[in-house]
Design a protein around this motif. Structure first.
Motif, PDB file in Angstrom:
ATOM      1  N   VAL A  83       0.816  -1.213   0.000  1.00  0.00           N
ATOM      2  CA  VAL A  83       0.000   0.000   0.000  1.00  0.00           C
ATOM      3  C   VAL A  83       0.855   1.272   0.000  1.00  0.00           C
ATOM      4  CG1 VAL A  83      -1.518   1.330   1.528  1.00  0.00           C
ATOM      5  CG2 VAL A  83      -1.944  -1.104   1.161  1.00  0.00           C
ATOM      6  N   ASP A  84       0.455   2.221  -0.831  1.00  0.00           N
ATOM      7  CA  ASP A  84       1.012   3.571  -0.751  1.00  0.00           C
ATOM      8  C   ASP A  84      -0.143   4.495  -0.349  1.00  0.00           C
ATOM      9  OD1 ASP A  84       2.317   5.946  -1.018  1.00  0.00           O
ATOM     10  OD2 ASP A  84       3.285   5.427  -2.911  1.00  0.00           O
ATOM     11  N   PRO A  85      -0.126   5.020   0.884  1.00  0.00           N
ATOM     12  CA  PRO A  85      -1.285   5.810   1.341  1.00  0.00           C
ATOM     13  C   PRO A  85      -1.441   7.128   0.587  1.00  0.00           C
ATOM     14  CG  PRO A  85       0.492   5.898   2.970  1.00  0.00           C
ATOM     15  CD  PRO A  85       0.901   4.885   1.940  1.00  0.00           C
ATOM     16  N   ILE A  86      -0.313   7.761   0.255  1.00  0.00           N
ATOM     17  CA  ILE A  86      -0.362   8.960  -0.618  1.00  0.00           C
ATOM     18  C   ILE A  86       0.797   8.842  -1.591  1.00  0.00           C
ATOM     19  CG2 ILE A  86      -0.247  11.474  -0.786  1.00  0.00           C
ATOM     20  CD1 ILE A  86      -1.294  11.761   1.994  1.00  0.00           C
ATOM     21  N   ASP A  87       0.493   8.493  -2.836  1.00  0.00           N
ATOM     22  CA  ASP A  87       1.566   8.497  -3.826  1.00  0.00           C
ATOM     23  C   ASP A  87       1.665   9.920  -4.372  1.00  0.00           C
ATOM     24  OD1 ASP A  87       3.646   7.360  -5.355  1.00  0.00           O
ATOM     25  OD2 ASP A  87       2.340   7.445  -7.100  1.00  0.00           O
ATOM     26  N   GLY A  88       2.882  10.445  -4.350  1.00  0.00           N
ATOM     27  CA  GLY A  88       3.081  11.844  -4.749  1.00  0.00           C
ATOM     28  C   GLY A  88       3.037  12.755  -3.527  1.00  0.00           C
ATOM     29  N   TRP A 210       5.503  -0.350  -3.487  1.00  0.00           N
ATOM     30  CA  TRP A 210       4.200   0.309  -3.262  1.00  0.00           C
ATOM     31  C   TRP A 210       3.910   1.355  -4.326  1.00  0.00           C
ATOM     32  CZ3 TRP A 210       7.652  -0.245   0.926  1.00  0.00           C
ATOM     33  CH2 TRP A 210       8.633   0.759   1.015  1.00  0.00           C
ATOM     34  N   ASP A 211       4.938   1.817  -5.048  1.00  0.00           N
ATOM     35  CA  ASP A 211       4.695   2.775  -6.139  1.00  0.00           C
ATOM     36  C   ASP A 211       4.124   2.078  -7.376  1.00  0.00           C
ATOM     37  OD1 ASP A 211       6.013   4.944  -4.746  1.00  0.00           O
ATOM     38  OD2 ASP A 211       7.931   4.096  -5.361  1.00  0.00           O
ATOM     39  N   TYR A 212       4.493   0.791  -7.585  1.00  0.00           N
ATOM     40  CA  TYR A 212       4.134   0.161  -8.866  1.00  0.00           C
ATOM     41  C   TYR A 212       3.332  -1.136  -8.782  1.00  0.00           C
ATOM     42  CZ  TYR A 212       8.510  -2.503  -7.958  1.00  0.00           C
ATOM     43  OH  TYR A 212       9.509  -3.256  -7.397  1.00  0.00           O
TER      44      TYR A 212
HETATM   45 CA    CA Z   1       4.811   6.387  -3.690  1.00  0.00          CA
END
Ligand code: CA
Ligand code: IPD
Length: 247
Positions: A83-88, A210-212
């Protein structure tokens, strides 16, 4: 594919999106992590905790690997969320409105269900292995355009300054071959754009799973290809380069 309760998972990710969209900017606490320009905010942690608790209720046997904080060890034969809770996060800090929440469900080292939610556009990208990729209710497919008529997205691997020269050299080469290039600041949204046929190719020389992880299934199910820049299968248990494209 088991009969997962996708509706409840969708509700959960959307409720997390509301938190991001309705941020009280006076209350954001920002801390630095490893590497240059690498930040974590109190909202990354808040959203990750909410996802962890909510996903545990829906999938009690799944372990949890999140970008922020303590991570459970990856097990080739296990059931996991990545999981990425906030990507960016930098976009989030800048109020740039180019963020998403990214969730991949992994069984036996393969992503079998994923969702990426852009709260600003209310776009929920999701895919189930073998059953296609969607943006909200609409089935999505990668573009059929050649690179010469394509848009190339790239990430600058901001936390690995030694990769900057190679990243921008590659971007320059693609710029000469394609219509134009873009850099959004969210790798997960870039992969959604490839899956939805809005751009033809995305690359970044160093990303974390988690980014991809979620975007990988989306692009595959939309008919595209995801490899490392060297053409290998990207790992889910360590950092990797990513090249996502149409055929
Ligand atoms: Ca990310
Ligand atoms: C980052 C974003 C960015 C990419 C970085 C990622 P984060 O994620 O996806 O576009 O260039 O490599 O780490 O840290 O903001 O969640």
């Amino acid at each position: 594919m088991q009969n997962y309760n996708l509706k409840e998972a969708f509700q959960l990710i959307k409720s997390c999106g509301e938190i991001i969209k309705n941020v009280d900017r006076s209350s954001i606490n920002i801390e630095e992590k490893d590497g240059p320009a690498n930040f974590v905010t109190s909202y990354d942690v808040l959203v990750q905790n909410k996802l962890k608790e909510g996903l545990h209720q829906l999938f009690p046997n799944a372990k949890f690997i999140g970008e922020e904080g303590e991570q459970e060890a990856f097990d080739e034969n296990g059931e996991f969320f990545i999981v990425d809770p906030i990507d960016g996060t930098t976009n989030f800090i800048k109020d740039y409105h180019m963020n998403c929440i990214s969730v991949a469900h992994v069984v036996n080292a393969e992503v079998d269900f994923s969702m990426i939610y852009n709260p600003y556009l209310d776009e929920l990208f999701w895919a189930v292995k073998g059953e296609g990729a969607y943006c909200n209710e609409k089935r999505i497919y990668v573009s059929e355009q050649p690179l010469s008529n394509g848009v190339v997205l790239f990430g600058s691997s901001p936390y690995d300054a030694d990769l900057a020269k190679k990243s921008f050299d590659m971007a320059y080469e693609y710029f000469l071959k394609a219509l134009d290039i873009r850099r959004s600041g969210s790798a997960a949204l870039d992969m959604c754009a490839i899956a939805a046929g809005r751009a033809e190719l995305f690359f970044e020389l160093m990303l974390s799973p988690w980014d991809y992880a979620a975007g990988m299934l989306l692009v595959h199910e939309a008919g595209g290809v995801v490899t490392t820049v060297e053409g290998e299968k990207p790992a889910l248990n360590k950092r990797s380069s990513i090249l996502a494209r149409n055929r």
